[in-house]
Motif scaffolding. Structure first.
Motif, PDB file in Angstrom:
ATOM      1  N   LEU A 103       0.858  -1.175  -0.119  1.00 23.39           N
ATOM      2  CA  LEU A 103       0.029  -0.053  -0.044  1.00 23.39           C
ATOM      3  C   LEU A 103       0.828   1.376  -0.058  1.00 23.39           C
ATOM      4  N   GLU A 104       2.007   1.015   0.795  1.00 19.48           N
ATOM      5  CA  GLU A 104       2.838   2.359   0.891  1.00 19.48           C
ATOM      6  C   GLU A 104       3.443   2.607  -0.450  1.00 19.48           C
ATOM      7  N   GLU A 105       3.879   1.282  -1.452  1.00 22.24           N
ATOM      8  CA  GLU A 105       4.361   1.707  -2.612  1.00 22.24           C
ATOM      9  C   GLU A 105       3.230   1.982  -3.578  1.00 22.24           C
ATOM     10  N   PHE A 106       2.123   1.568  -3.334  1.00 23.77           N
ATOM     11  CA  PHE A 106       1.151   2.181  -4.313  1.00 23.77           C
ATOM     12  C   PHE A 106       0.808   3.632  -3.926  1.00 23.77           C
ATOM     13  N   ALA A 107       0.812   4.234  -2.676  1.00 27.27           N
ATOM     14  CA  ALA A 107       0.685   5.449  -2.534  1.00 27.27           C
ATOM     15  C   ALA A 107       1.758   6.303  -2.962  1.00 27.27           C
ATOM     16  N   SER A 108       2.714   5.861  -3.193  1.00 26.28           N
ATOM     17  CA  SER A 108       4.011   6.500  -3.447  1.00 26.28           C
ATOM     18  C   SER A 108       3.904   6.812  -5.086  1.00 26.28           C
ATOM     19  N   VAL A 109       3.551   5.787  -5.855  1.00 25.12           N
ATOM     20  CA  VAL A 109       3.430   5.801  -7.176  1.00 25.12           C
ATOM     21  C   VAL A 109       2.232   6.745  -7.597  1.00 25.12           C
ATOM     22  N   VAL A 110       1.209   6.601  -6.659  1.00 24.81           N
ATOM     23  CA  VAL A 110       0.116   7.661  -6.933  1.00 24.81           C
ATOM     24  C   VAL A 110       0.670   9.044  -6.876  1.00 24.81           C
ATOM     25  N   SER A 111       1.027   9.211  -5.624  1.00 24.45           N
ATOM     26  CA  SER A 111       1.736  10.631  -5.461  1.00 24.45           C
ATOM     27  C   SER A 111       2.727  11.282  -6.654  1.00 24.45           C
ATOM     28  N   HIS A 112       3.549  10.468  -6.772  1.00 29.55           N
ATOM     29  CA  HIS A 112       4.472  10.798  -8.015  1.00 29.55           C
ATOM     30  C   HIS A 112       4.158  10.743  -9.164  1.00 29.55           C
ATOM     31  N   ASP A 113       3.841   9.404  -9.728  1.00 32.04           N
ATOM     32  CA  ASP A 113       3.750   9.193 -11.170  1.00 32.04           C
ATOM     33  C   ASP A 113       2.662   9.896 -11.644  1.00 32.04           C
ATOM     34  N   LEU A 114       1.471   9.980 -10.912  1.00 30.12           N
ATOM     35  CA  LEU A 114       0.213  10.567 -11.270  1.00 30.12           C
ATOM     36  C   LEU A 114       0.254  12.029 -11.263  1.00 30.12           C
ATOM     37  N   ARG A 115       0.665  12.523  -9.930  1.00 32.09           N
ATOM     38  CA  ARG A 115       0.519  13.953  -9.827  1.00 32.09           C
ATOM     39  C   ARG A 115       1.262  14.784 -10.495  1.00 32.09           C
ATOM     40  N   ASN A 116       2.603  14.336 -10.948  1.00 35.76           N
ATOM     41  CA  ASN A 116       3.419  14.907 -11.948  1.00 35.76           C
ATOM     42  C   ASN A 116       3.105  15.306 -13.354  1.00 35.76           C
ATOM     43  N   PRO A 117       2.412  14.378 -14.011  1.00 35.86           N
ATOM     44  CA  PRO A 117       1.925  14.822 -15.287  1.00 35.86           C
ATOM     45  C   PRO A 117       0.525  15.533 -15.121  1.00 35.86           C
ATOM     46  N   LEU A 118      -0.217  15.504 -14.094  1.00 32.38           N
ATOM     47  CA  LEU A 118      -1.309  16.200 -13.750  1.00 32.38           C
ATOM     48  C   LEU A 118      -0.858  17.731 -13.422  1.00 32.38           C
ATOM     49  N   ASN A 119       0.222  17.867 -12.805  1.00 33.04           N
ATOM     50  CA  ASN A 119       0.675  19.171 -12.603  1.00 33.04           C
ATOM     51  C   ASN A 119       1.128  19.983 -13.838  1.00 33.04           C
ATOM     52  N   VAL A 120       1.832  19.264 -14.760  1.00 39.25           N
ATOM     53  CA  VAL A 120       2.106  19.772 -15.734  1.00 39.25           C
ATOM     54  C   VAL A 120       0.960  20.141 -17.032  1.00 39.25           C
ATOM     55  N   ALA A 121      -0.069  19.242 -16.936  1.00 39.49           N
ATOM     56  CA  ALA A 121      -1.019  19.683 -17.583  1.00 39.49           C
ATOM     57  C   ALA A 121      -1.895  20.788 -17.133  1.00 39.49           C
ATOM     58  N   GLN A 122      -1.942  20.889 -15.740  1.00 41.78           N
ATOM     59  CA  GLN A 122      -2.532  22.097 -15.114  1.00 41.78           C
ATOM     60  C   GLN A 122      -1.860  23.443 -15.528  1.00 41.78           C
ATOM     61  N   GLY A 123      -0.737  23.395 -15.461  1.00 42.01           N
ATOM     62  CA  GLY A 123       0.628  24.541 -15.899  1.00 42.01           C
ATOM     63  C   GLY A 123       0.134  24.745 -17.129  1.00 42.01           C
ATOM     64  N   ARG A 124       0.093  23.829 -18.165  1.00 37.91           N
ATOM     65  CA  ARG A 124      -0.140  24.128 -19.550  1.00 37.91           C
ATOM     66  C   ARG A 124      -1.618  24.736 -19.799  1.00 37.91           C
ATOM     67  N   LEU A 125      -2.375  24.335 -19.041  1.00 34.63           N
ATOM     68  CA  LEU A 125      -3.953  24.748 -19.120  1.00 34.63           C
ATOM     69  C   LEU A 125      -3.791  26.327 -18.642  1.00 34.63           C
ATOM     70  N   ASP A 126      -2.961  26.775 -17.706  1.00 34.79           N
ATOM     71  CA  ASP A 126      -2.899  28.070 -17.222  1.00 34.79           C
ATOM     72  C   ASP A 126      -2.319  28.864 -18.421  1.00 34.79           C
ATOM     73  N   LEU A 127      -1.273  28.540 -19.014  1.00 32.33           N
ATOM     74  CA  LEU A 127      -0.675  29.198 -20.229  1.00 32.33           C
ATOM     75  C   LEU A 127      -1.572  29.255 -21.391  1.00 32.33           C
ATOM     76  N   VAL A 128      -2.647  28.267 -21.531  1.00 31.68           N
ATOM     77  CA  VAL A 128      -3.527  28.359 -22.679  1.00 31.68           C
ATOM     78  C   VAL A 128      -4.466  29.357 -22.347  1.00 31.68           C
ATOM     79  N   ARG A 129      -4.894  29.695 -21.236  1.00 31.51           N
ATOM     80  CA  ARG A 129      -5.780  30.685 -20.693  1.00 31.51           C
ATOM     81  C   ARG A 129      -5.386  31.911 -21.059  1.00 31.51           C
TER      82      ARG A 129
END
Length: 331
Positions: A131-157
């Motif tokens: 579960l700890e390994e899963f939480a680490s994957v979720v936190s790092h591998d999913l949040r990072n691309p989501l943060n990039v997408a949100q940043g790009r969205l701000d630039l598009v706006r």
């Protein structure tokens, strides 16, 4: 036959009786013999050092220390490793106490095989590590691309305006909610609770402020003070609040009041059809397209950790009513 022999054989755990001075084996019950695969006559010819593992930290010297402490300081309880006739180690829990037999000072040892318990502990440890390994994957591998997408969205706006941008924003927000729910479920592998005295009304009011409640109305009719882990209780209540808002609409009315051994949480929304009530606590189940299906599962998992029961029924005005019972109340 010795007077204590009948008691020996009725107790399901292994029992040995030792001389208090030299720790030699005076007697052993059938359960202990079967545990180590010796006959009783074989055991009585052995010293205690012959059936302990005798590897650090389970050494003869340490065993002698425990026996001496039982004679001088009172009962001793500890985990140990015995050794079967075939040389296989076996985890045991040992209770030592001094007793007298025909004016002879003895040490009584009650020995319980804890092999199954140790296996459950190892399995729980493996589960929590996954579960700890899963939480680490979720936190790092999913949040990072989501943060990039949100940043790009701000630039598009900044460069253009489009009705599609609002839809993209909602999709990002749903992904963020899903990640938070998954992380919460992963953390539920830790069943440690920090119990303290909690005023239920205060926690509910605070949770209401933490959730986007739009034009919804809250009525708090509870006077209970309970024993709870503040953070876990907050997670449970906030998920019930979100569920009421999502299904009952922006102007839903929520009421929380006391039960004899807990409290109930109800709303005046459309309610939950009886045929779907068995599924609402399942992972991923939701009647809404935009729902993650994890909110009520998280609430239920938290209740399970507490030893509480959470059930769903109809509210008086037709909405959903969740009853949380088995709660420890402070007088």
């Amino acid at each position: 036959m010795l007077d204590y022999q009948e008691l020996f054989e009725k107790i399901p755990d292994g029992i040995t009786l030792h001389d208090a001075e030299d720790a030699s084996v005076i007697d052993a019950n059938e359960q202990f013999c079967e545990m180590l695969d010796y006959t009783r006559s074989e055991l009585l010819e052995l010293g205690f050092e012959d059936f302990i593992l005798n590897e650090p930290p389970y050494t003869i010297e340490r065993a002698e220390e425990y026996i001496q402490k039982a004679a001088t300081d009172g009962p001793q309880t500890f985990e140990w490793r015995d050794e079967t006739k075939a040389g296989d180690p076996i985890p045991v829990e040992v209770h030592l106490r001094q007793t007298n037999l025909d004016d002879r000072q003895c040490i009584l040892a009650v020995v319980r095989n804890i092999t199954d318990r140790k296996e459950r502990e190892r399995e729980l440890k493996r589960k929590n590590e996954r579960l700890e390994e899963f939480a680490s994957v979720v936190s790092h591998d999913l949040r990072n691309p989501l943060n990039v997408a949100q940043g790009r969205l701000d630039l598009v706006r900044e460069e253009c305006d489009s009705d599609h941008l609002a839809a993209i924003t909602r999709a990002h927000e749903r992904m963020e909610t899903l990640i938070e729910d998954l992380l919460t479920l992963a953390r539920e592998g830790d069943t440690t609770l920090k119990l303290e005295e909690v005023t239920l009304a205060d926690v509910i009011a605070r949770c209401w402020q933490n959730v986007e409640t739009a034009e919804a109305t809250l009525h708090i009719d509870t006077t209970h003070t309970i024993q709870a882990d503040h953070a876990r209780l907050q997670q449970l209540l906030e998920n019930l609040i979100r569920n009421a808002i999502e299904h009952g609409g922006a102007d839903v009315t929520v009421r929380v009041s006391d039960l004899v051994d807990g409290f109930f949480f109800e709303d005046n929304g459309p309610g939950i059809p009886e045929e779907t009530r068995e599924r609402i606590f399942e992972a991923g189940y939701s009647t809404l397209n935009e729902g993650t299906g994890y909110g009520l599962q998280i609430a239920n998992e938290i209740a399970v950790v507490y030893g509480w029961n959470i059930t769903v029924s109809d509210a008086d005005d037709g909405g959903a009513r969740f009853e949380i019972t088995g709660v420890t109340l402070n007088e």
